[in-house]
Structure formats: structure tokens, C-alpha cells
Design an enzyme around this catalytic site. Structure first.
Site, mmCIF file in Angstrom:
data_model
loop_
_atom_site.group_PDB
_atom_site.id
_atom_site.type_symbol
_atom_site.label_atom_id
_atom_site.label_comp_id
_atom_site.label_asym_id
_atom_site.label_seq_id
_atom_site.Cartn_x
_atom_site.Cartn_y
_atom_site.Cartn_z
ATOM 1 N N ALA A 247 84.904 4.882 -41.208
ATOM 2 C CA ALA A 247 84.794 5.665 -39.978
ATOM 3 C C ALA A 247 85.136 4.757 -38.800
ATOM 4 O O ALA A 247 85.432 3.575 -38.978
ATOM 5 C CB ALA A 247 83.382 6.219 -39.845
ATOM 6 N N LYS A 248 85.034 5.344 -37.620
ATOM 7 C CA LYS A 248 85.408 4.600 -36.402
ATOM 8 C C LYS A 248 84.645 3.285 -36.267
ATOM 9 O O LYS A 248 85.156 2.310 -35.752
ATOM 10 C CB LYS A 248 85.140 5.464 -35.173
ATOM 11 C CG LYS A 248 86.229 6.464 -34.919
ATOM 12 C CD LYS A 248 86.188 6.963 -33.472
ATOM 13 C CE LYS A 248 87.212 8.070 -33.286
ATOM 14 N NZ LYS A 248 86.615 9.371 -33.062
#
Ligand code: GLU
Length: 318
Positions: A247-248
Site C-alpha cells: 500500500a501507499k
């Protein structure tokens, strides 16, 4: 000789809710090789019904990412928002059989009622069955927006997975009676994906193992709708060094960004092929070269940990 009904038909089903990242690329690569190594056909489907989360242009970018990787398809893109009539028809069939009921609970209601012991996983809300006593006809008298939930009649569900083997899911712990039609008036993923895989003749679904809890729900929908289900193959995800799904928080691993930074598709494919056990040493390869090397069985049963060092090695220095 294979007949039309036994021929392999796979699909690639990006959600344009954001950019595709290295984790998506690994799953697409496996799905593509699985289909192509058996001479199968591939349908590209854009899963864009999750309207508030869909990002403008992300559908086109997903197609560009797949092309960049050298993963092609034979049919599509089939776009879910253009197929609403089919999903409505499926909802009607479920209503006719009283397999669904209208539910006026808000997300906050469900979260408040969720019992703590089952609810330590992020995003898991156990539906307490508040509206389960309703009949389909009760919807006429409901003023507020309501969704439609599928009424479960069993707790445990078992199915055979092409990668994981025998899988058993506790449907109550996985959320209980699930939404097939959202209160916003749009189909939920569970219903749309079943209607589509059946309509598009998909014989096998290859996807990330985060979707394992969805599979029993989808198999119940196939059964309720009188449709033939595909086989399912769930493969491990890519995670960051902290073991959490990519994820980010792990930095920018969007395929678009890798491309902008000059990473070649062959370098990324080599890394992914190595992570799947198809090549011993990391080197540049193209997707077609992997066809004779592909084996589902050699993919490790654990998630692939993507580290900054591995990204640096393929020339990515964000
Ligand atoms: N569109 C979903 C995703 O990108 C995949 C759904 C599926 O494979 O059933 O995560």
C-alpha cells in the site's frame, strides 16, 4: 479435443479505484500465464461499479499497465457500469426466491453492533441480522434508503481451491449476511462479479488470496442464480517489509511510477518470475518467455515480501 465448454477462459479484472501496483502486476502475470499456458482465452473486465472510489482515467491506465507488461487479452474491455441491466435482472431473481431481504442498517449501525471477539480484523463488520426477519415485499413500505442482503443459511462453507487446496470459511465470522445491492442503488461487487464471470464464460478465476472470504459468498450466489461456477485459484499477495499488504505506506510502487522512472517491464517481470520460483536468478525476461517455465505449484505459499533493495535492483529509485 476440448469443446467450447471445457476450453480455458480466464479474466483480468482491474478495479479503476486507483493505480495498479507491483502486487497487482504479480497476480495479473500469474493469471495471464495460467490461461496462456493452456491455450486459453482472456477477457479484460473493468470493475468500475464502486463509483465513489473510481478515479478518472484509472481504467485506461490499467490497460496501459497491462500492455506495458506484455499481458494481452482477447475480449473486452467489458465495462461493469455498462452492464447494470444484467445485475438488476440477477437481483430480481434473488428477490423472487426470497434469498435476499431489504436492510436499512447504516454502516455505523453494523459497526456498533459488531461483536468484539470476531471483529479484530480491519474492515470486518459482522452483520448482526437486525433486518433478517424482513420479506422482499416489506421493501415497499420502507422510506429510507436500503440495501439488499443475501440471507445465509449456513455458517461453514468449504470449497476446493486450485492453489490452496481445501478451504473452509466461517461465513458468520467473515461478515454474515452480505450485501448484494447497495443502498446507493448500485450492485455490490459480490453480485456483479458472479453475473459477469458467468456471462463471460470464465472457467477459472485466478486472483489474490485476500478475496478468499468472498468466494463462498460468490459460490452461494452461483447456486441461487442457477449458474455454473468457475474454478478458483487464490494466490498469495505481495507485502511490504512489515508484512502488510502492499500500500501507499510502503512508498510508491505504482506501475506507472516504475515506468516513468525508466524501469523496464522485463526487469519487473524477472523479479516477479523469481518471486514465483520460475527462474533461479533475477534477470530480465519477457512474459512470453515465461510460458514454458510457468508452474502454479512452484509459487511459494507465503506472501512475497517486496523490499526497497529489490526495487533498487530493478532500477527503481523513487
Ligand atoms: N477487481 C478486483 C480487484 O482488482 C478483483 C476482483 C476479482 O478478481 O474477483 O481487486
Amino acid at each position: 479435443m476440448p469443446t467450447a465448454s471445457t476450453a480455458y477462459r480466464g479474466r483480468l479484472a482491474p478495479s479503476p479505484t486507483g493505480a495498479q501496483h507491483v502486487g497487482n502486476a504479480r497476480t495479473y502475470l500469474i493469471a495471464w500465464l495460467r490461461a496462456r499456458s493452456q491455450g486459453g482465452r482472456i477477457v479484460l473486465r473493468i470493475e468500475d461499479i464502486d463509483s465513489p472510489r473510481v478515479k478518472a482515467g484509472a481504467d485506461r491506465q490499467a490497460c496501459d499497465d497491462l500492455r506495458w507488461l506484455g499481458l494481452d487479452w482477447d475480449e473486452g474491455p467489458v465495462v461493469q457500469t455498462q452492464r447494470l441491466a444484467d445485475y438488476e435482472e440477477a437481483l430480481r431473481r434473488l428477490q423472487e426466491q426470497e434469498r435476499v431481504y431489504p436492510c436499512t442498517c447504516t454502516r455505523a449501525d453494523v459497526e456498533r453492533a459488531a461483536s468484539a471477539p470476531h471483529d479484530d480484523r480491519p474492515g470486518a463488520s459482522l452483520y448482526p441480522g437486525t433486518c433478517a426477519g424482513r420479506r422482499v415485499a416489506d421493501a415497499d413500505a420502507l422510506p429510507a434508503p436500503y440495501c439488499w442482503r443475501f440471507r445465509l443459511s449456513q455458517d461453514e462453507f468449504e470449497f476446493r481451491d486450485g492453489f490452496l487446496g481445501a478451504v473452509s470459511v466461517d461465513l458468520r465470522a467473515a461478515g454474515g449476511d452480505f450485501v448484494v445491492w447497495k443502498s446507493a442503488g448500485t450492485p455490490a461487487y459480490q453480485l456483479a462479479v458472479v453475473v459477469d464471470d458467468a456471462a463471460q464464460g470464465v472457467s477459472e478465476v485466478v486472483r489474490g488470496d485476500d478475496l478468499v472470504p468472498s468466494t463462498p459468498r460468490q459460490l452461494l450466489l452461483y447456486d441461487a442464480l442457477g449458474l455454473v461456477p468457475p474454478r478458483f485459484v487464490h494466490v498469495p499477495l505481495v507485502v511490504g517489509p512489515d508484512g502488510r499488504r502492499l500500500a501507499k505506506r510502503h512508498g510508491d510502487t505504482r506501475l506507472w511510477s516504475l515506468r516513468q522512472a525508466g524501469v523496464t517491464p522485463e526487469a519487473l517481470l524477472g523479479l516477479l518470475a523469481w518471486s514465483c520460483g520460475w527462474i533461479d536468478k533475477r534477470r530480465e525476461v519477457c512474459a512470453a518467455e515465461l510460458l514454458p517455465l510457468f508452474q502454479l505449484e512452484s509459487i511459494p505459499a507465503v506472501p512475497f515480501v517486496l523490499t526497497p533493495d529489490l526495487l533498487r535492483e530493478i532500477g527503481y529509485l523513487p
